[in-house]
Scaffold this motif. Structure first.
Motif, PDB file in Angstrom:
ATOM      1  N   ASN A 154       0.827  -1.223   0.000  1.00 54.44           N
ATOM      2  CA  ASN A 154       0.000   0.000   0.000  1.00 54.44           C
ATOM      3  C   ASN A 154       0.859   1.271   0.000  1.00 54.44           C
ATOM      4  O   ASN A 154       0.369   2.343   0.346  1.00 54.44           O
ATOM      5  N   VAL A 190       6.290   0.191   4.393  1.00 56.60           N
ATOM      6  CA  VAL A 190       6.434  -0.904   5.357  1.00 56.60           C
ATOM      7  C   VAL A 190       5.799  -2.164   4.754  1.00 56.60           C
ATOM      8  O   VAL A 190       4.679  -2.120   4.238  1.00 56.60           O
ATOM      9  N   ASP A 210       3.813  -5.728   4.424  1.00 57.70           N
ATOM     10  CA  ASP A 210       2.527  -6.046   5.065  1.00 57.70           C
ATOM     11  C   ASP A 210       2.018  -7.416   4.607  1.00 57.70           C
ATOM     12  O   ASP A 210       2.589  -8.047   3.711  1.00 57.70           O
TER      13      ASP A 210
HETATM   14 CA    CA Z   1       2.583  -1.417   3.692  1.00 55.09          CA
END
Ligand code: CA
Ligand code: TEU
Length: 541
Positions: free
Chosen positions: A24, A28, A30
């Motif tokens: 997204n 980071v 996910d």
């Molecule tokens: Ca992410």
């Protein structure tokens, strides 16, 4: 050949979610990113994923400081996505092994928030509190992340114990309420269909802090047998304990099936071989290949049928092996393949750490500002205050710092190596243009296909699982060679663990070369010339 357990045939892939795949654009990694890469992992051939913690956490130690064991860290996604990962992995015959971090919680866990309210609070004894001694810390126990393991709490005038960061207070395992809460949480995850647990610093849960004892306390195995009985004992799951100080005798206590504790442990004796005696991990010395042969061979034979080995070079706490004990410059591909061939044809369950299969390397920095890992940052401050030169400390961090293994997974040669469309939480290794999954899949001679072949050999040949191991002693120091034998079938594995040419006297006659990290033919007997990091496995007559 005893009844083989699924985890004795498994090959486990460790994912550090923060750095695996961002879906997204927040920089980071996910859960949706992991789900999107399951087909890649199925192509590699792995059959289980050790998932580093994805639970709610303030990320003081990147998820190893848990504030809610039954909720997913917001940055990683939702519980529904976690359940989807378990289902999607299962469709590909991949089990999800959760990371169980129960030696300590985050100081933001509701239990600790309650415990800090005062000595009378019902949660007070979920943690370990001590009165000051002579107005100072209760004793000399130190934290792995530098400084004392005792943190003063002004509200109550007591100290609490934290073997890791100040935000990771140790749980009090002597408290039956704590144990019951942990077992309930484990059953919550088992009921979701996880394939087992990797148990973070599990050797510490029996600690006797007032006696200054941290590892291998007297009640440790009693707790593990109680845990087995109360949780995973009734499931066909895998459990692997992280036990830094384990010897083969201790490992048998954890993994002898008759004791009903764990499936296996991570022992670290080989990992400590380039560390100066009695010093810290940062104080390195050259690796002795002879010592490596002795240690790995000891572990191959000492457990007998009273336990099970894990096999690994890498994890999220260790520098990348091709930089540490291989050669990440002119012989990166040959040495990465040599390390894989040598390890994966030994007896035990192999673990592959994300990026190891494409030969990802360490990522040196020039200043502490580039570092995220609390262990390195705390050590930097501590050693500065002790008068160490900055250059020397940075050199130590570049050799052994944990961020080396935490730079984002390198998927392709687009911006940020295809890891994120945003700003990565930690720098991407600049060598991603040459070292990435896309390039590896397109090159039949890549390290990836060596790992894929080794996994195939393990799936096709019971000898790799059960064959007896025998080190070949009379070789040059730098040549690591061994036999595996089962029911009359015999394999020879030979590795030149150096960047110099070596020779190896082949007493046997080779029947079929099974894997080789150079693209030339090998003579079937007599004296072999081994080129830098040359390695092969062959069936012999
Ligand atoms: Ca992410
Ligand atoms: O690591 C245990 C541990 O002691 C390591 O931190 C190791 O001593 C050190 O990192 C050597 O570099 C486990 C986890 O694997 C680690 O990531 C956590 O930081 C630690 O426990 C606390 O949960």
């Amino acid at each position: 050949e005893q009844q083989t357990k699924w985890w004795q045939k498994a090959v486990v892939y460790q994912i550090y979610p923060r750095s695996f795949q961002d879906s997204n654009g927040d920089g980071v990694g996910d859960l949706l990113g992991i789900i999107g890469r399951l087909d890649y992992l199925q192509l590699l051939g792995i059959t289980a994923i050790w998932l580093s913690p994805v639970y709610q956490s303030p990320n003081d130690d990147n998820g190893y400081d848990i504030s809610d064991y039954e909720a997913i860290m917001e940055e990683f996604g939702t519980m529904e996505e976690m359940e989807c990962l378990i289902v999607e992995a299962d469709k590909r015959n991949i089990k999800i092994i959760m990371d169980l971090v129960v030696n300590h919680t985050s100081d933001e866990h509701k239990w600790f928030i309650e415990a800090k309210k005062g000595k009378e609070n019902p949660y007070r004894d979920y943690y370990i509190w001590c009165d000051p001694v002579n107005g100072d810390v209760p004793n000399e126990i130190s934290s792995t992340f530098s400084g004392s393991a005792w943190e003063f709490d002004a509200t109550s005038g007591q100290y609490f114990l934290h073997l890791f960061s100040k935000k990771q207070p140790d749980l009090n395992w002597a408290n039956t309420n704590v144990r019951q809460e942990i077992y309930n949480m484990m059953n919550f995850w088992l009921e979701k269909g996880v394939g087992g647990f990797r148990m973070d610093v599990i050797d510490l849960i029996g600690k006797l802090p007032d006696q200054g004892l941290t590892g291998n306390g007297p009640l440790l195995h009693q707790y593990l047998q109680e845990m087995h009985q109360a949780t995973f004992g009734s499931h066909d799951v895998m459990t692997v304990g992280e036990t830094w100080g384990a010897t083969p005798e201790i490992a048998k206590q954890y993994s002898d099936p008759a004791r009903k504790e764990l499936s296996m442990v991570f022992q670290f004796e080989h990992i400590g071989l380039d560390q100066q005696e009695g010093k810290e991990k940062w104080d390195i010395k050259p690796l002795s290949i002879g010592a490596l042969k002795r240690v790995l061979s000891k572990w191959q034979t000492a457990l007998g049928n009273q336990g099970w080995n894990s096999l690994f070079w890498n994890n999220h706490d260790l520098p990348r092996i091709v930089s540490r004990w291989g050669n990440d410059q002119e012989y990166r591909v040959e040495s990465a393949k040599m390390l894989a061939i040598l390890l994966h044809l030994m007896k035990g369950t192999p673990y592959i750490y994300q990026g190891e299969e494409i030969g990802m390397t360490n990522c040196p920095v020039t200043s502490i500002e580039e570092i995220r890992d609390i262990e390195s940052i705390n050590m930097y401050q501590e050693r500065l205050s002790k008068g160490y030169r900055k250059e020397a400390i940075i050199q130590s961090i570049n050799a052994k710092g944990r961020d080396n293994s935490r730079t984002p997974m390198q998927w392709d040669d687009t911006e940020c190596a295809g890891f994120t469309t945003g700003t990565p939480w930690l720098h991407v290794n600049p060598n991603y243009h040459e070292i990435n999954v896309k390039e590896s899949l397109a090159d039949p001679q890549s390290i990836f296909y060596t790992y894929q072949k080794l996994i195939e050999l393990r799936k096709e040949h019971a000898l790799v699982i059960w064959g007896e191991y025998q080190l070949i002693e009379d070789t040059a120091e730098e040549v690591f060679a061994y036999y595996r034998e089962l029911a009359g079938e015999k394999w020879l594995v030979v590795a030149n663990f150096s960047e110099t040419n070596q020779t190896f006297l082949l007493r046997d006659v080779m029947d079929k070369v099974l894997i080789h990290n150079y693209q030339t033919d090998l003579p079937d007997t007599g004296e072999l010339g081994l080129r830098p990091y040359e390695a092969f496995a062959a069936k012999i007559k």
